[in-house]
Write a protein that holds these residues in place. Structure first.
Motif, short mmCIF file in Angstrom:
data_model
loop_
_atom_site.label_atom_id
_atom_site.label_comp_id
_atom_site.label_asym_id
_atom_site.label_seq_id
_atom_site.Cartn_x
_atom_site.Cartn_y
_atom_site.Cartn_z
N ASN A 107 65.36 35.53 -3.71
CA ASN A 107 64.42 35.44 -2.91
C ASN A 107 64.77 34.59 -1.65
O ASN A 107 64.23 35.27 -0.66
CB ASN A 107 63.36 34.46 -3.80
N ASN A 108 65.53 33.76 -1.66
CA ASN A 108 65.78 32.96 -0.71
C ASN A 108 66.56 33.76 0.70
O ASN A 108 66.54 33.73 1.63
CB ASN A 108 66.48 31.65 -0.72
N ALA A 109 67.49 34.57 -0.26
CA ALA A 109 68.18 35.75 0.85
C ALA A 109 67.48 36.64 1.67
O ALA A 109 67.38 36.54 2.71
CB ALA A 109 69.09 36.33 0.00
N GLN A 110 66.14 36.87 0.69
CA GLN A 110 65.54 37.85 1.60
C GLN A 110 64.59 37.00 2.78
O GLN A 110 64.49 37.30 3.69
CB GLN A 110 64.24 38.29 0.54
N CYS A 111 64.35 35.73 2.41
CA CYS A 111 63.45 35.00 3.38
C CYS A 111 64.46 34.68 4.60
O CYS A 111 64.01 34.37 5.65
CB CYS A 111 63.05 33.68 2.68
N PHE A 112 65.90 34.30 4.06
CA PHE A 112 67.02 34.15 5.31
C PHE A 112 66.70 35.19 6.20
O PHE A 112 66.88 34.82 7.31
CB PHE A 112 68.04 33.97 4.36
N ILE A 113 66.61 36.22 5.63
CA ILE A 113 67.02 37.51 6.62
C ILE A 113 65.81 37.62 7.45
O ILE A 113 65.77 38.07 8.80
CB ILE A 113 67.11 38.86 5.70
N ASP A 114 64.57 37.27 6.82
CA ASP A 114 63.56 37.42 8.02
C ASP A 114 63.79 36.33 8.84
O ASP A 114 63.11 36.69 10.05
CB ASP A 114 62.26 37.01 7.05
N ILE A 115 64.29 35.09 8.62
CA ILE A 115 64.26 34.13 9.74
C ILE A 115 65.42 34.81 10.88
O ILE A 115 65.22 34.56 12.01
CB ILE A 115 65.03 32.81 8.96
N GLN A 116 66.38 35.49 10.25
CA GLN A 116 67.46 35.76 11.22
C GLN A 116 66.66 36.80 12.12
O GLN A 116 66.88 37.05 13.35
CB GLN A 116 68.48 36.72 10.33
N LYS A 117 66.12 37.74 11.51
CA LYS A 117 65.06 38.56 12.55
C LYS A 117 64.39 38.03 13.42
O LYS A 117 64.03 38.61 14.65
CB LYS A 117 64.40 39.70 11.74
N GLU A 118 63.85 36.97 13.15
CA GLU A 118 62.64 36.35 13.94
C GLU A 118 63.37 35.33 14.88
O GLU A 118 62.98 35.21 16.23
CB GLU A 118 61.82 35.33 13.21
N PHE A 119 64.43 34.45 14.71
CA PHE A 119 65.16 33.93 15.72
C PHE A 119 66.48 34.22 16.15
O PHE A 119 67.09 33.53 17.08
CB PHE A 119 65.26 32.60 14.62
N GLY A 120 67.00 35.35 15.62
CA GLY A 120 68.36 35.70 16.05
C GLY A 120 69.44 35.38 15.07
O GLY A 120 70.49 36.06 14.91
N SER A 121 69.39 34.30 14.20
CA SER A 121 70.07 33.56 13.42
C SER A 121 69.50 32.48 12.73
O SER A 121 68.41 31.79 13.13
CB SER A 121 71.51 33.18 14.24
N PHE A 122 69.82 32.22 11.45
CA PHE A 122 69.14 31.24 10.78
C PHE A 122 69.69 29.95 11.29
O PHE A 122 68.94 29.14 11.26
CB PHE A 122 69.94 31.30 9.25
N SER A 123 70.96 29.84 11.94
CA SER A 123 71.27 28.66 12.60
C SER A 123 70.45 28.29 13.73
O SER A 123 70.04 27.08 13.72
CB SER A 123 72.87 28.96 13.16
N ALA A 124 69.94 29.22 14.64
CA ALA A 124 69.10 28.72 15.59
C ALA A 124 67.82 28.11 15.03
O ALA A 124 67.29 27.22 15.71
CB ALA A 124 68.80 30.16 16.44
N TYR A 125 67.57 28.60 13.99
CA TYR A 125 66.17 28.37 13.56
C TYR A 125 66.27 26.90 12.90
O TYR A 125 65.55 25.92 13.02
CB TYR A 125 65.70 29.21 12.32
N MET A 126 67.32 26.78 12.07
CA MET A 126 67.56 25.38 11.29
C MET A 126 68.04 24.54 12.47
O MET A 126 67.38 23.27 11.99
CB MET A 126 68.76 25.71 10.38
N TRP A 127 68.77 24.40 13.36
CA TRP A 127 69.01 23.33 14.05
C TRP A 127 67.85 23.01 14.97
O TRP A 127 67.92 21.75 15.74
CB TRP A 127 70.33 23.70 15.11
#
Length: 202
Positions: A107-127
């Motif tokens: 489930n988290n992998a799927q949500c992780f990909i959604d964030i990548q699409k929205e922010f360009g990377s999970f890193s950009a979102y997280m930091w």
């Protein structure tokens, strides 16, 4: 002889069990070092979620098993796992065989990909939750660092709103410590200043 004596005098965090070489290696090479690579961030997040209710060392000992079982934490592959894969993972003795945690990883992998699409990377979102800069704390030997923080609480709330599971405030804070969003090395630990000096411009 001088080199040996020097090695013995290295000061590390007081919580570290130095009798475990793999634990020392993790402390010296990974814990608290800023991470910006999405694959590594997905690995850490998955392992931190698997840790819920367990010690980190219990998971660390099984990390190679997790890497094999979860296709080296390729988020795009993990996101496609079906229930047949879940059943296979439940038979894998190299990982923690907990159905809810395994399903959460998918489930988290799927949500992780959604964030990548929205922010360009999970890193950009997280930091962004630490204003893109490591929070440096000053814990003395014997001090207990907190299990949560306002930043981990805020991030946890946002992750849950985005559908993530097994990401409570404590797990989020542990992830922040591991990935260098927070530098919680003891003030006399050699790694604290090393990280500050190397990443002071970030």
């Amino acid at each position: 002889m001088n080199n040996e004596n020097s090695a013995l005098k290295i000061c590390r965090c007081s919580w570290l069990d130095t009798s475990k070489p793999d634990y020392v290696k993790y402390h010296d090479e990974e814990w608290g070092v800023p991470v910006y690579d999405d694959q590594k961030l997905f690995e850490y997040l998955t392992l931190e979620s698997a840790q819920a209710g367990l010690s980190w060392y219990t998971i660390l000992k099984r990390r190679d098993g997790y890497r094999t079982a979860f296709d080296n934490f390729d988020v795009n592959i993990v996101a496609t796992y079906d229930q047949n894969k879940v059943e296979a993972l439940l038979q894998d003795v190299s990982i923690i065989r907990h159905r809810a945690k395994i399903n959460a990883a998918i489930n988290n992998a799927q949500c992780f990909i959604d964030i990548q699409k929205e922010f360009g990377s999970f890193s950009a979102y997280m930091w962004q939750f630490v204003n893109n800069k490591t929070i440096v704390n000053s814990w003395h030997t014997g001090d207990n660092s907190p299990a949560t923080s306002p930043e981990s609480d805020a991030w946890c709330k946002d992750l849950k709103q985005r559908g993530f599971k097994f990401v409570g405030p404590t797990i989020c804070y542990a992830h922040m410590q591991a990935c260098g969003m927070v530098n919680d090395h003891n003030i006399d630990c050699y790694k604290r200043s090393q990280i500050i000096n190397e990443y002071q411009q970030i």
